[in-house]
Scaffold this motif. Structure first.
Motif, PDB file in Angstrom:
ATOM      1  N   TRP A  40       0.718  -1.011   0.207  1.00 47.21           N
ATOM      2  CA  TRP A  40       0.383   0.081   0.086  1.00 47.21           C
ATOM      3  C   TRP A  40       0.808   1.791   0.080  1.00 47.21           C
ATOM      4  O   TRP A  40       0.548   2.034  -0.733  1.00 47.21           O
ATOM      5  CB  TRP A  40      -1.167   0.327   1.818  1.00 47.21           C
ATOM      6  N   ALA A  41       2.027   1.509   0.576  1.00 51.04           N
ATOM      7  CA  ALA A  41       2.460   2.482   1.070  1.00 51.04           C
ATOM      8  C   ALA A  41       3.910   3.072   0.008  1.00 51.04           C
ATOM      9  O   ALA A  41       3.573   3.732  -1.102  1.00 51.04           O
ATOM     10  CB  ALA A  41       3.612   2.291   1.917  1.00 51.04           C
ATOM     11  N   VAL A  45       2.984   6.461  -2.269  1.00 55.19           N
ATOM     12  CA  VAL A  45       4.480   7.379  -3.090  1.00 55.19           C
ATOM     13  C   VAL A  45       4.814   7.166  -4.481  1.00 55.19           C
ATOM     14  O   VAL A  45       4.528   8.303  -5.329  1.00 55.19           O
ATOM     15  CB  VAL A  45       5.084   6.771  -1.965  1.00 55.19           C
ATOM     16  N   THR A  46       3.838   6.276  -5.156  1.00 52.56           N
ATOM     17  CA  THR A  46       4.277   6.144  -6.164  1.00 52.56           C
ATOM     18  C   THR A  46       2.828   6.976  -7.224  1.00 52.56           C
ATOM     19  O   THR A  46       2.855   7.396  -7.524  1.00 52.56           O
ATOM     20  CB  THR A  46       4.089   4.976  -6.890  1.00 52.56           C
ATOM     21  N   GLY A  47       1.315   6.806  -6.231  1.00 55.25           N
ATOM     22  CA  GLY A  47       0.343   8.192  -6.683  1.00 55.25           C
ATOM     23  C   GLY A  47       0.776   9.533  -6.351  1.00 55.25           C
ATOM     24  O   GLY A  47       0.258  10.523  -7.245  1.00 55.25           O
ATOM     25  N   LEU A  48       1.119   9.396  -5.337  1.00 55.67           N
ATOM     26  CA  LEU A  48       1.919  10.575  -4.665  1.00 55.67           C
ATOM     27  C   LEU A  48       2.104  11.820  -6.083  1.00 55.67           C
ATOM     28  O   LEU A  48       2.415  12.727  -6.249  1.00 55.67           O
ATOM     29  CB  LEU A  48       2.119  11.153  -3.767  1.00 55.67           C
ATOM     30  N   MET A  49       3.533  10.946  -6.340  1.00 55.09           N
ATOM     31  CA  MET A  49       4.914  11.554  -6.540  1.00 55.09           C
ATOM     32  C   MET A  49       3.982  11.663  -8.314  1.00 55.09           C
ATOM     33  O   MET A  49       4.462  13.123  -8.733  1.00 55.09           O
ATOM     34  CB  MET A  49       5.923  10.802  -7.129  1.00 55.09           C
ATOM     35  N   ASN A  50       2.697  10.760  -8.769  1.00 53.93           N
ATOM     36  CA  ASN A  50       2.426  11.780 -10.326  1.00 53.93           C
ATOM     37  C   ASN A  50       1.263  12.260  -9.725  1.00 53.93           C
ATOM     38  O   ASN A  50       1.176  13.444 -11.009  1.00 53.93           O
ATOM     39  CB  ASN A  50       1.710  10.260 -10.791  1.00 53.93           C
ATOM     40  N   ASP A  51       1.306  12.558  -8.814  1.00 51.23           N
ATOM     41  CA  ASP A  51       0.064  13.314  -8.466  1.00 51.23           C
ATOM     42  C   ASP A  51       0.347  14.836  -7.987  1.00 51.23           C
ATOM     43  O   ASP A  51      -0.976  16.223  -7.873  1.00 51.23           O
ATOM     44  CB  ASP A  51      -1.549  12.786  -7.989  1.00 51.23           C
ATOM     45  N   TRP A  52       1.285  14.386  -7.577  1.00 51.25           N
ATOM     46  CA  TRP A  52       1.762  15.617  -6.886  1.00 51.25           C
ATOM     47  C   TRP A  52       1.623  17.485  -7.365  1.00 51.25           C
ATOM     48  O   TRP A  52       2.478  17.125  -8.771  1.00 51.25           O
ATOM     49  CB  TRP A  52       3.608  15.835  -5.945  1.00 51.25           C
ATOM     50  N   PRO A  53       1.231  18.217  -7.115  1.00 50.97           N
ATOM     51  CA  PRO A  53       1.214  19.282  -7.948  1.00 50.97           C
ATOM     52  C   PRO A  53       2.427  19.782  -7.970  1.00 50.97           C
ATOM     53  O   PRO A  53       2.660  21.161  -8.699  1.00 50.97           O
ATOM     54  CB  PRO A  53       0.280  19.776  -7.383  1.00 50.97           C
ATOM     55  N   ASP A  54       3.667  19.897  -7.130  1.00 50.99           N
ATOM     56  CA  ASP A  54       4.941  20.732  -6.890  1.00 50.99           C
ATOM     57  C   ASP A  54       6.197  19.341  -7.956  1.00 50.99           C
ATOM     58  O   ASP A  54       6.744  20.127  -8.202  1.00 50.99           O
ATOM     59  CB  ASP A  54       5.770  20.661  -5.890  1.00 50.99           C
ATOM     60  N   HIS A  55       4.948  18.749  -8.840  1.00 51.77           N
ATOM     61  CA  HIS A  55       6.174  17.544  -9.437  1.00 51.77           C
ATOM     62  C   HIS A  55       6.975  18.102 -10.178  1.00 51.77           C
ATOM     63  O   HIS A  55       6.412  18.972 -11.093  1.00 51.77           O
ATOM     64  CB  HIS A  55       5.454  16.643  -9.648  1.00 51.77           C
ATOM     65  N   PRO A  56       8.262  18.236  -9.835  1.00 50.75           N
ATOM     66  CA  PRO A  56       9.594  18.878 -11.320  1.00 50.75           C
ATOM     67  C   PRO A  56       9.094  18.218 -11.935  1.00 50.75           C
ATOM     68  O   PRO A  56      10.488  18.687 -12.497  1.00 50.75           O
ATOM     69  CB  PRO A  56      10.273  19.266  -9.567  1.00 50.75           C
ATOM     70  N   TYR A  57       9.574  17.004 -12.533  1.00 42.56           N
ATOM     71  CA  TYR A  57       9.870  16.601 -13.257  1.00 42.56           C
ATOM     72  C   TYR A  57       8.613  15.701 -14.397  1.00 42.56           C
ATOM     73  O   TYR A  57       8.602  14.894 -14.956  1.00 42.56           O
ATOM     74  CB  TYR A  57      10.354  15.120 -12.947  1.00 42.56           C
ATOM     75  N   ASN A  58       8.099  16.970 -14.388  1.00 44.62           N
ATOM     76  CA  ASN A  58       6.935  16.704 -15.464  1.00 44.62           C
ATOM     77  C   ASN A  58       7.555  16.655 -17.196  1.00 44.62           C
ATOM     78  O   ASN A  58       6.140  16.587 -18.308  1.00 44.62           O
ATOM     79  CB  ASN A  58       5.749  17.347 -15.389  1.00 44.62           C
ATOM     80  N   TYR A  59       8.577  16.865 -17.614  1.00 45.85           N
ATOM     81  CA  TYR A  59       9.097  16.872 -18.599  1.00 45.85           C
ATOM     82  C   TYR A  59       9.641  15.978 -18.736  1.00 45.85           C
ATOM     83  O   TYR A  59      10.547  14.993 -17.479  1.00 45.85           O
ATOM     84  CB  TYR A  59      10.280  18.328 -18.548  1.00 45.85           C
ATOM     85  N   THR A  60      10.657  15.023 -19.718  1.00 44.22           N
ATOM     86  CA  THR A  60      11.708  14.636 -20.271  1.00 44.22           C
ATOM     87  C   THR A  60      12.433  14.188 -19.517  1.00 44.22           C
ATOM     88  O   THR A  60      12.824  15.243 -19.764  1.00 44.22           O
ATOM     89  CB  THR A  60      11.123  13.915 -21.423  1.00 44.22           C
ATOM     90  N   LYS A  61      13.222  13.045 -19.160  1.00 47.37           N
ATOM     91  CA  LYS A  61      14.528  13.465 -19.299  1.00 47.37           C
ATOM     92  C   LYS A  61      15.117  14.787 -20.075  1.00 47.37           C
ATOM     93  O   LYS A  61      15.996  15.421 -19.726  1.00 47.37           O
ATOM     94  CB  LYS A  61      15.115  12.243 -19.390  1.00 47.37           C
ATOM     95  N   ALA A  62      15.127  14.745 -21.568  1.00 46.45           N
ATOM     96  CA  ALA A  62      15.678  14.902 -22.566  1.00 46.45           C
ATOM     97  C   ALA A  62      14.931  16.736 -22.455  1.00 46.45           C
ATOM     98  O   ALA A  62      16.297  17.462 -22.615  1.00 46.45           O
ATOM     99  CB  ALA A  62      14.857  14.894 -23.678  1.00 46.45           C
ATOM    100  N   ALA A  63      14.081  16.660 -22.147  1.00 44.99           N
ATOM    101  CA  ALA A  63      13.118  18.393 -21.907  1.00 44.99           C
ATOM    102  C   ALA A  63      13.825  18.673 -20.780  1.00 44.99           C
ATOM    103  O   ALA A  63      14.558  20.149 -20.687  1.00 44.99           O
ATOM    104  CB  ALA A  63      12.155  18.203 -21.949  1.00 44.99           C
ATOM    105  N   TYR A  64      14.388  18.465 -19.547  1.00 42.03           N
ATOM    106  CA  TYR A  64      14.821  17.948 -18.629  1.00 42.03           C
ATOM    107  C   TYR A  64      16.296  19.106 -18.537  1.00 42.03           C
ATOM    108  O   TYR A  64      16.266  20.431 -18.161  1.00 42.03           O
ATOM    109  CB  TYR A  64      14.217  17.861 -16.762  1.00 42.03           C
TER     110      TYR A  64
END
Length: 148
Positions: A40-41, A45-64
């Protein structure tokens, strides 16, 4: 729970948690219950990182990597979720040579803002010996109306 401060003189909130309906400790969990809890944890955490509003890596690694030493462009949705919250969150990766300096400046405004220098895993830098976090009370506005 996370608490932020604007001035060094501010005191942290004093909080306590009390469970009033528990008479004796829970029994020790079984291995099966621990496996379920860890599963469950992990999903949480996986869902939290996908849904986190501050998630900094919404870009692909190349774009990043295309946005080193500059803020990335606004997300495709125009940061609608942040606009509803009345805020903007952005992360910038910087790479500097030993003889270079990074200067960040922006127009001053009356609202609360915070800028923090973080490590690659969003950990705090060495705040004991040098400033790494800035808010309105820790900066000055230049004659041109910019904070920098």
């Amino acid at each position: 729970m996370r608490q932020g401060f604007d001035r060094w003189t501010e005191l942290p909130a004093r909080l306590s948690i009390e469970r009033v309906d528990m008479i004796e400790p829970r029994p020790m969990p079984t291995p099966e219950i621990m496996i379920q809890a860890m599963d469950w944890a992990g999903r949480f955490v996986t869902g939290l990182m996908n849904d986190w509003p501050d998630h900094p890596y919404n870009y692909t690694k190349a774009a990043y990597l295309d946005w080193v030493n500059q803020f990335p462009p606004e997300p495709a949705d125009g940061a609608a979720s942040d606009k509803r919250r009345g805020r903007a969150v952005a992360n910038m990766t910087w790479v500097l040579a030993p003889d270079e300096a990074l200067v960040v400046e922006f127009n001053s405004h009356d609202g609360l803002w915070s800028m923090t220098n973080m490590g690659v895993f969003f950990n705090s830098m060495d705040y004991l010996y040098r400033p790494v976090s800035y808010t309105p009370s820790r900066t000055k506005v230049d004659s041109d109306g910019k904070v920098g």
